[in-house]
Design a protein around this motif. Structure first.
Motif: not given
Length: 1022
Positions: A181, A187, A192, A194, A198, A205, A762, A765, A768
């Motif tokens: 998380q 952003w 994003a 996340a 990933d 990001w 979410d 995020n 991802y």
């Protein structure tokens, strides 16, 4: 725009496919030395001597995306150069050439971009993927092409440079930050937070264009951190600090710099905390700050969230109630702690006590009957009369527990059994206009907390209070779908993309009472990561794996707040010609029952619906595998066989069942379909004792009043805005008491799902965290284990020599959709490969050439045949379950030429294969194998694993086993009995024996009849 040359059109393998293929050994890339450095070139400034056009820039070769490429002008020499940002010690270069490769080239390094040192020279390059061990150092690295292999220029999908900088050696293992998380100050666009966690170096990001930006990761437990890797995009932070925290409020600095040079930074960091934050204080550019990857290494202590499992799942003792439990009180609601104190009366002579709790498990025996919620785990053995967990008890509504006293001789005495619930939600932080008042969401925005808004109240108290506040029209809306157009509707027909679904959920929160909608779609083979259909899973019979697949789907859906699924199917497929037999569980009721138990438990995250569940909708009652969508023909004996999986689903905690379109000649002779039939629904409630929700299949508006009056609670897919329809018609035709009865069930489930406190996922995020490598690996495992080797004369596994030629032909060879049905996905952008693509990639490892469709003299032909994707109706004439002439001719032609033939059979339903069976040297059944069907097949063909799948149905020897000559799909023309298993070619006495065994509740042997292949057929060794 003019058409590109044919060489530009070949299908590129996306980055994740390359990563997964490397992990599974599917690409012909030599293994790098274990001490090799990290990838330094990704996202770094890249220039070239020339480019062919705007669509093939130099930067495309270092962007981590194997679907983009650099290509040069059509002349010699040409070069591509990457700036690593600082001097690095280099040990490896990987060149992923497009077809226009270099036969001669040099790899060179430079400290200043002017003076070059050659570290590798090739004069006979073969293209493809070249993994080169080099030794050198420099800030700049270039590949200099001096001789082209084609009349085009030079073209690289990827140019990767590996090595180390002065920051030290690369870390080992998987980052503890990956897919965790994450939150950020801001952003930009689709970049994003996340994206930096990933594991994909082509996503990033990026913040807004201001200083004092931060990125924060939650490890899920207290982490001990030893290294952080920052892979900056060009917009890096010159000044930043790293901070740890246990509560995301108070921060401790563990590293800081004001002189960062960007690039890849590997920082030796020492610290502990549940959270780590990168706080950027000074940007190096006018843009924001941007990270390809934010990787944290170390260990995470998960003991606080991991209950001790000191026993397997176990039934309670036969004799209980010998001494008393004292706390928690019976039926207590625990709402203040996740670690409630347990206590009990002392037992004279006891030397220790065992505390047993019905925890949610992943390792139930899914083949055993009985309610999963009545299975207990020993969690402690204290010597005193109390126990307080050192781990957090998860939210659940029905915890049961008891204590066993053990004396000095080992004799045991069991206490009574008590029940409690535990609910301690974290309220959503989404700014949806709903304020928090006294720790609860003020859903009706009146400034006070009503009982239905107070999560500390019992569920039934909340249901009664809310029902009493609703108008009749508001109640009726809870029985309908289409919340995207009617926010008061109780249900949203999914799947929807994350942002669209979020908008729907925001709309629900803005209604007068703020009742959340539940999104449910026909994602019966996975939400985003697609696994094999249930008939294929029935070929594998790996029920713990089925649980994991359901759990994977649950986790993906929770990411974005979609809390329902219109599955799994609890049908037993005994009718050969039923199109949707592909979605069911094969021909065995025992297999179906175990499989449905596992899938329901996985989807709902335990033995009952809870705040971390996805609501399973078990279908199609009362079992359309015994006839189809028109008429179910079981009688008072075989009804036991076909309803057994529904009983199993209830034992696993299912509380939503969907009746199908078909009526039943037994339960309601001459009556309507199941969703409209009071008798069919009454059988479910009265004979099976079902008390949960009933959601109809998709019915026309003229059926809605009748379905509700028959006992259906939710009108599946029903649109309140249907032409010529109004909610007034519904409320006028359905008594208020019947509406109240239905809506009470709807609200009960919604409260148990916890969506009044936390309705959202979410949408930024969460996506991802779809398609994780571990998820793709589960889908691949499921497909591998389902693959069934029906026949093999020694042709498999493929043992060809380097340079030999294989043809991959057939209608399904390069058909992405054949793996799946309309509600599942083939994700080329995430690495899904067709059979042709996967075989080509795997063959390259052996140096074997693969040709699509034809070749003058191949050493082997792999012919992929079967039906394309379908759902409610077969793609071919239903009464002709065999290969069409064009597919048959392919097999015949290769065999006539003396070429060994392997048939890869996409088998959604039982076919008659007798016509070509003897022509095939080997037959591999893939079923509908999910998005990993291609790689799983390729691995099997080349012997990377041993086959283990077995047929989930009998295969007919001839069509006359199924239909009378010239017959159609009607009971009068059927030769097989639609409701009886294992009866293809069976005698009357054999069918009588099958029925007798069903009636007596005995297992039914699978060896009746005279099929070409029996149920369970399949070679499980080479």
């Amino acid at each position: 725009m003019s058409a590109a040359p044919a060489r530009h059109r070949r299908r590129a393998v996306p980055l994740l496919a390359v990563l997964l293929a490397l992990v599974s050994g599917q690409l012909a890339v030599p293994r790098a030395d274990a001490q090799a450095g990290v990838l330094l070139s990704q996202g770094r400034p890249t220039t070239a001597s020339s480019t062919e056009g705007d669509g093939t820039p130099a930067s495309a070769a270092t962007d981590g995306n194997t679907a983009t490429r650099w290509s040069s002008a059509f002349s010699d020499p040409q070069w591509l150069r990457v700036d690593l940002g600082s001097t690095a010690v280099l040990d490896r270069v990987v060149l992923n050439w497009e077809a226009a490769h270099a036969t001669a080239f040099q790899v060179q390094t430079s400290a200043d971009g002017a003076a070059w040192t050659t570290v590798h020279t090739t004069s006979n390059g073969a293209g493809g993927t070249q993994d080169l061990a080099i030794s050198g150092s420099g800030r700049y690295v270039r590949v200099l092409g001096t001789a082209r292999a084609t009349g085009y220029g030079y073209s690289l999908w990827e140019f990767q440079v590996y090595g180390t900088t002065s920051d030290g050696p690369p870390p080992a293992g998987t980052p503890i930050s990956q897919y965790k998380q994450v939150a950020a100050s801001t952003w930009e666009g689709g970049n994003a937070p996340a994206a930096a966690l990933d594991g994909r170096a082509n996503t990033r990001w990026s913040s807004q264009f201001a200083d004092n930006q931060w990125l924060r990761v939650d490890f899920g437990g207290v982490a001990t951190i030893n290294q952080v890797v920052l892979n900056w995009e060009g917009a890096y932070a010159r000044g930043y600090r790293l901070e740890t925290s246990n509560d995301a409020t108070t921060w401790t600095q563990v590293y800081a710099t004001t002189t960062s040079a960007g690039g890849v930074e590997r920082l030796n960091v020492s610290g502990t905390g549940r959270h780590l934050r990168l706080f950027a204080t000074a940007r190096a550019t006018g843009y924001g700050v941007s990270l390809w990857e934010f990787q944290v290494f170390g260990t995470v202590d998960v003991s606080a969230s991991t209950p001790p499992l000191l026993s397997p799942p176990t039934r309670a003792p036969a004799v209980t109630g010998r001494f008393a439990l004292t706390a928690p009180a019976d039926n207590a609601m625990v709402t203040t702690t996740r670690r409630p104190a347990f206590s009990w009366a002392a037992v004279p002579g006891a030397v220790r006590y065992q505390v047993w709790l019905n925890l949610s498990r992943t390792d139930y025996d899914f083949t055993a009957s009985g309610n999963l919620i009545d299975l207990y785990t020993k969690v402690a053995e204290p010597t005193g009369t109390g126990y307080t967990p050192t781990w957090d008890v998860a939210d659940r509504w029905t915890y049961k527990w008891f204590v066993v006293a053990v004396d000095g001789s080992g004799a045991t005495t069991a206490s009574n059994i008590r029940t409690f619930s535990l609910y301690l939600p974290t309220l959503t932080t989404v700014d949806d206009g709903v304020r928090t008042v006294n720790g609860s969401r003020d859903l009706n925005r009146n400034g006070t907390v009503e009982p239905y808004e107070d999560w500390r109240q019992p569920v039934e108290t909340r249901v009664n209070d809310l029902l009493g506040r609703m108008t009749t029209e508001e109640k009726a809306y809870q029985m309908f779908y289409n919340a995207q157009a009617f926010p008061r509707s109780g249900w949203h027909f999914g799947p929807a993309e994350a942002q669209d679904l979020h908008a729907v959920l925001l709309g629900s929160s803005g209604t007068r009472l703020g009742i959340p909608a539940v999104s449910a779609g026909d994602t019966i083979a996975g939400y985003k990561t697609t696994y094999p259909l249930q008939s294929a899973l029935a070929a594998a019979r790996n029920y713990p794996l089925d649980y994991k697949l359901g759990d994977m789907q649950r986790r993906e859906q929770l990411e974005v707040g979609t809390r329902g699924v219109l599955g799994p199917l609890a049908e037993v497929g005994t009718k050969v010609l039923y199109p949707r037999i592909q979605e069911g569980n094969g021909e065995s009721a025992d297999v179906a029952s175990a499989q449905v138990r596992a899938l329901v438990a996985g989807l709902q995250g335990g033995p009952e619906l809870n705040p971390a569940s996805v609501l399973a909708t078990v279908k199609h009652w009362p079992g359309e595998g015994a006839g189809g969508e028109a008429l179910i023909v079981f009688d008072n004996v075989t009804v036991k066989y076909h309803t057994a999986p529904f009983r199993a689903a209830m034992e696993a905690g299912a509380v939503n069942i969907m009746p199908g379109y078909a009526g039943s000649s037994l339960l309601d002779p001459g009556g309507p379909g199941a969703g409209d039939s009071a008798k069919i629904l009454a059988y479910l409630r009265q004979n099976l004792g079902y008390t949960g929700l009933i959601t109809t299949d998709w019915l026309p508006s003229g059926n809605w009043v009748g379905a509700a009056n028959a006992g259906s609670d939710v009108m599946g897919g029903a649109d309140p805005g249907a032409p010529g329809y109004s909610m007034a018609q519904f409320t006028a035709g359905v008594p208020v008491a019947r509406i109240d009865d239905a809506v009470r069930r709807v609200l009960r489930l919604k409260f148990k799902l916890g969506i009044f406190e936390n309705p959202y996922g979410d949408p930024v995020n969460g996506p991802y965290r779809f398609h994780k490598p571990e998820y793709a690996a589960l889908a691949n495992q499921a497909s591998r284990e389902a693959m069934t080797l029906l026949k093999n004369n020694g042709t498999l596994p493929v043992r060809l020599n380097a340079g030999d030629d294989v043809v991959v032909a057939g209608a399904r060879a390069d058909d992405p959709a054949s793996c799946c049905i309309w509600t599942s996905y083939f994700h080329a952008e995430y690495g899904s490969q067709t059979m042709l693509e996967a075989i080509r990639a795997r063959a390259a490892r052996a140096g074997v050439n693969v040709h699509e469709g034809t070749h003058p003299s191949p050493d082997l032909a792999i012919v992929a045949v079967g039906e394309p994707s379908y759902t409610h109706a077969t793609s071919w004439v239903k009464e002709q379950p065999y290969l069409p002439p064009d597919q048959l001719a392919l097999i015949q032609d290769f065999k006539r030429r003396g070429i060994p033939v392997v048939v890869a059979l996409v088998l959604p339903r039982p076919y008659v294969i007798t016509e070509w069976h003897d022509l095939a040297d080997a037959i591999v059944v893939t079923y509908r194998g999910g998005e990993e069907m291609g790689p799983a097949l390729a691995s099997l063909l080349f012997g990377d694993y041993t086959p283990r799948g077995t047929l989930p149905w009998q295969l007919p020897r001839a069509l006359s086993d199924v239909l009378r000559p010239g017959g159609t799909d009607t009971p009068a023309d059927a030769v097989e009995h639609w409701d009886v298993p294992f009866d293809l070619g069976a005698t009357a006495s054999q069918r009588a024996d099958i029925r007798a065994r069903i009636d007596a509740g005995q297992p039914v042997p699978t060896t009746y009849g005279n099929p070409l292949y029996p149920f369970g057929a399949g070679l499980t060794r080479w």
